[in-house]
Write an enzyme that holds these catalytic residues in place. Structure first.
Site, mmCIF file in Angstrom:
data_model
loop_
_atom_site.group_PDB
_atom_site.id
_atom_site.type_symbol
_atom_site.label_atom_id
_atom_site.label_comp_id
_atom_site.label_asym_id
_atom_site.label_seq_id
_atom_site.Cartn_x
_atom_site.Cartn_y
_atom_site.Cartn_z
ATOM 1 N N CYS A 1 0.842 -1.205 0.000
ATOM 2 C CA CYS A 1 0.000 0.000 0.000
ATOM 3 C C CYS A 1 0.876 1.253 0.000
ATOM 4 C CB CYS A 1 -0.934 -0.025 1.217
ATOM 5 S SG CYS A 1 -2.121 1.322 1.231
ATOM 6 N N CYS A 2 1.920 1.272 0.861
ATOM 7 C CA CYS A 2 2.837 2.423 0.888
ATOM 8 C C CYS A 2 3.546 2.564 -0.454
ATOM 9 C CB CYS A 2 3.877 2.261 1.998
ATOM 10 S SG CYS A 2 3.252 2.623 3.648
ATOM 11 N N CYS B 1 -0.925 8.666 7.128
ATOM 12 C CA CYS B 1 -2.294 8.370 6.720
ATOM 13 C C CYS B 1 -3.160 8.088 7.949
ATOM 14 C CB CYS B 1 -2.302 7.148 5.810
ATOM 15 S SG CYS B 1 -1.476 7.411 4.243
ATOM 16 N N CYS C 1 -3.323 4.561 9.562
ATOM 17 C CA CYS C 1 -2.035 4.043 10.044
ATOM 18 C C CYS C 1 -1.386 4.958 11.074
ATOM 19 C CB CYS C 1 -1.088 3.832 8.865
ATOM 20 S SG CYS C 1 -1.738 2.655 7.668
ATOM 21 N N CYS D 1 8.178 3.619 5.274
ATOM 22 C CA CYS D 1 7.198 3.474 4.206
ATOM 23 C C CYS D 1 7.844 3.266 2.847
ATOM 24 C CB CYS D 1 6.296 4.690 4.172
ATOM 25 S SG CYS D 1 7.212 6.213 4.054
#
Ligand code: SF4
Length: 233
Positions: free
Chosen positions: A117-118, A200, A203, A228
């Site tokens: 996702c990162c 985010c 997170c 990240c």
């Protein structure tokens, strides 16, 4: 370019953050860019950069999962300093594919999903934004993470193939906040609600008194995994 890093570090070893920025902006001219996450350190750098040369390109990555407070700060910062912060977005098709295959909250499942996702939402857009540049400015501080202990003022960034400039690398948390208060620099209101480090929304959580300042980022993972992909030793 890579060979110049140690020469620059020697030259800048006793210089202030402002002087490091001045030198870098003069030296790299239109081939330098500042990537801001709108965190406290990055707000300090924005204020300094605007004083030196307001035409320096500043961009931020909108992952699509940020806090409303971060978007508000973006707007306030642009207006206060009369600048335009370029907003870089992830590739929509890549995000759609990832979410379709792994779910909307994939990052909680395992480290691989979180890193994916990162990668899709941050690393790929960053790679694109840095293309063609010779140097990028970051707000990294050594004190902030166990993964950043070996970072220096200037480093060769193998991943992005350019020089990374960290003017605040040796600054303390106290120095950052003294500077912000003294100069009345706008900052994310979440900092006053127990969020020392803001990324985010899904997170990031507030930290308890006495907890490490990075404890609120990806709190379900081990400290050595907490990067990240934007900054790696
Ligand atoms: Fe995705 Fe969380 Fe990384 Fe943001 S911080 S890109 S939501 S895994």
């Amino acid at each position: 370019m890579k060979a110049l890093v140690s020469e620059y570090n020697d030259k800048l070893s006793s210089k202030s953050a402002f002087e490091i920025l001045e030198f870098s902006i003069r030296n790299f001219r239109d081939k330098i860019v500042f990537a801001t996450s709108l965190g406290a350190e990055d707000q300090v750098l924005t204020e300094m950069i605007v004083q030196i040369d307001p035409s320096v390109k500043i961009f931020t990555l909108d992952t699509g999962r940020l806090f409303q407070e971060t978007y508000d700060l973006l707007d306030i910062t642009e207006k206060k300093y009369r600048i335009k912060i370029e907003i870089c977005f992830p590739d929509a098709a890549r995000v759609e594919k990832m979410v379709r295959e792994k779910g909307i909250n994939l990052f909680y499942e395992n480290v691989e999903n979180r890193k994916l996702c990162c990668h899709v939402r941050k690393s790929e857009p960053l790679m694109k934004a840095l293309r063609g540049m010779d140097a990028w400015i970051t707000g990294l501080r050594r004190e902030k993470s166990v993964t950043r202990q070996n970072s220096e003022t200037m480093e060769w960034d193998e991943i992005h193939d350019l020089i990374k400039i960290n003017p605040l690398i040796s600054w303390t948390h106290q120095q950052v906040w003294d500077y912000i208060k003294e100069r009345k620099i706008p900052y994310n209101v979440l900092h006053d609600k127990g969020f020392p480090s803001i990324g985010c929304l899904p997170c990031t959580r507030a930290v308890l008194p006495g907890e490490d300042i990075r404890a609120g980022r990806w709190w379900w993972e081990l400290p050595e995994n907490k990067e990240c992909g934007l900054h790696q030793d």
